[in-house]
Every structure is written in C-alpha cells, then in structure tokens.
Write an enzyme that holds these catalytic residues in place. Structure first.
Site, short mmCIF file in Angstrom:
data_model
loop_
_atom_site.label_atom_id
_atom_site.label_comp_id
_atom_site.label_asym_id
_atom_site.label_seq_id
_atom_site.Cartn_x
_atom_site.Cartn_y
_atom_site.Cartn_z
CG HIS A 1 -14.38 34.65 62.07
ND1 HIS A 1 -13.85 36.27 62.16
CD2 HIS A 1 -12.83 34.71 61.62
CE1 HIS A 1 -13.69 37.16 62.25
NE2 HIS A 1 -12.71 36.37 61.15
CB ILE A 2 -10.61 30.48 64.19
CG1 ILE A 2 -11.02 30.15 66.17
CG2 ILE A 2 -9.71 29.67 63.87
CD1 ILE A 2 -11.36 28.68 66.44
CG HIS A 3 -9.40 32.38 59.02
ND1 HIS A 3 -10.55 33.31 57.71
CD2 HIS A 3 -9.95 34.06 59.94
CE1 HIS A 3 -10.88 34.87 57.62
NE2 HIS A 3 -10.68 34.71 58.56
CG ASP B 1 -13.83 32.82 54.25
OD1 ASP B 1 -14.21 33.58 54.00
OD2 ASP B 1 -12.75 33.19 54.79
CB ALA C 1 -5.42 41.64 60.78
CD GLN C 2 -12.30 40.88 65.91
OE1 GLN C 2 -11.33 41.24 66.55
NE2 GLN C 2 -12.62 40.14 65.48
#
Length: 136
Positions: free
Chosen positions: A99-101, A30, A92-93
């Site tokens: 996607h996944i953090h 990221d 909060a997207q």
C-alpha cells in the site's frame, strides 16, 4: 490471504470509506489518519510488498496514488502531499499487503520525515550505483 485486512477490504468483506476503485487498486481513508484526506492506495491482489509487484501492478498503484494526490490537493487545498510506502519490518512496514499512503500536508502539521544523512563520497556513490546496475 484470508485474514489480510486489506484483502478483505478490497473484496468488500470489511467496511472502508472508499474514495476510488479500478480493476487493480482501491483507495480508501486511513483509519489512523495524520491529516484530513489521508488515504491508502492498496493493490487488490495480495502482494506483501513492493518486491512482489510486477511492473503492471506497480504502474497501476502509482497511477492511482497520483490521482489521489491530485484529488487531495483539489479537495483540501493542502500545501503539499507526501507519498509514503514501506517494505518489511526494517523499512517500517506494519501491514504486510502493499500500500501507499497519500498524505496531504501543511506547514507545521507535526508530521516529520527525517533521516541521518551520511553524505557518502562521489566514489562511494559510484560504487553503489555500479552494484545496483549489476543487480538489474
């Protein structure tokens, strides 16, 4: 989607520090990392959010997220891992491609997850559960 940054990364059109890739997913570092090892797991086909995933693609995303969490633990010795996945602006997207953090965590790392617990009654919880079961 031709202008989607994650689609372009998945197609190799934009640079990314790739960690892992399979037929359905890609994991890369990221750019806005919170801690060392902070990765994103992205599904390759454009899907704006979790509602657009079929069960197969959702399973692939979670398998990759689990694999990346294990890698983060092994590589960095983190004390924990937070998986974070957001949908729609109210959720909060900010990038509208699923996607996944995968976020390695340490005590006192400054990352906070807090929400105002409402503590509903058991009757209210049962009513909510019934509504969700009906939606299935």
């Amino acid at each position: 989607m031709e202008n989607c940054v994650f689609c372009r990364i998945a197609k190799g059109e934009l640079p990314a520090s790739k960690v892992y890739e399979d037929d359905s997913t890609i994991a890369f570092m990221d750019l806005q990392s919170v801690n060392p090892g902070h990765m994103l797991v992205v599904v390759k086909p454009h899907r704006a959010n979790i509602y657009e995933l079929d069960d197969e693609l959702a399973s692939a995303a979670m398998r990759t997220a689990a694999k990346m969490a294990r890698a983060a633990k092994k590589a960095y010795g983190c004390e924990g891992v937070t998986l974070l996945q957001a949908n729609e602006p109210a959720g909060a997207q900010t990038v509208f491609h699923f996607h996944i953090h995968v976020l390695p965590r340490w005590e006192g790392d400054g990352m906070a997850l807090a929400w105002p617990a409402k503590n509903p009654t058991r009757d209210a919880l049962e009513e909510m559960a019934a509504k969700l079961r009906a939606a299935l």
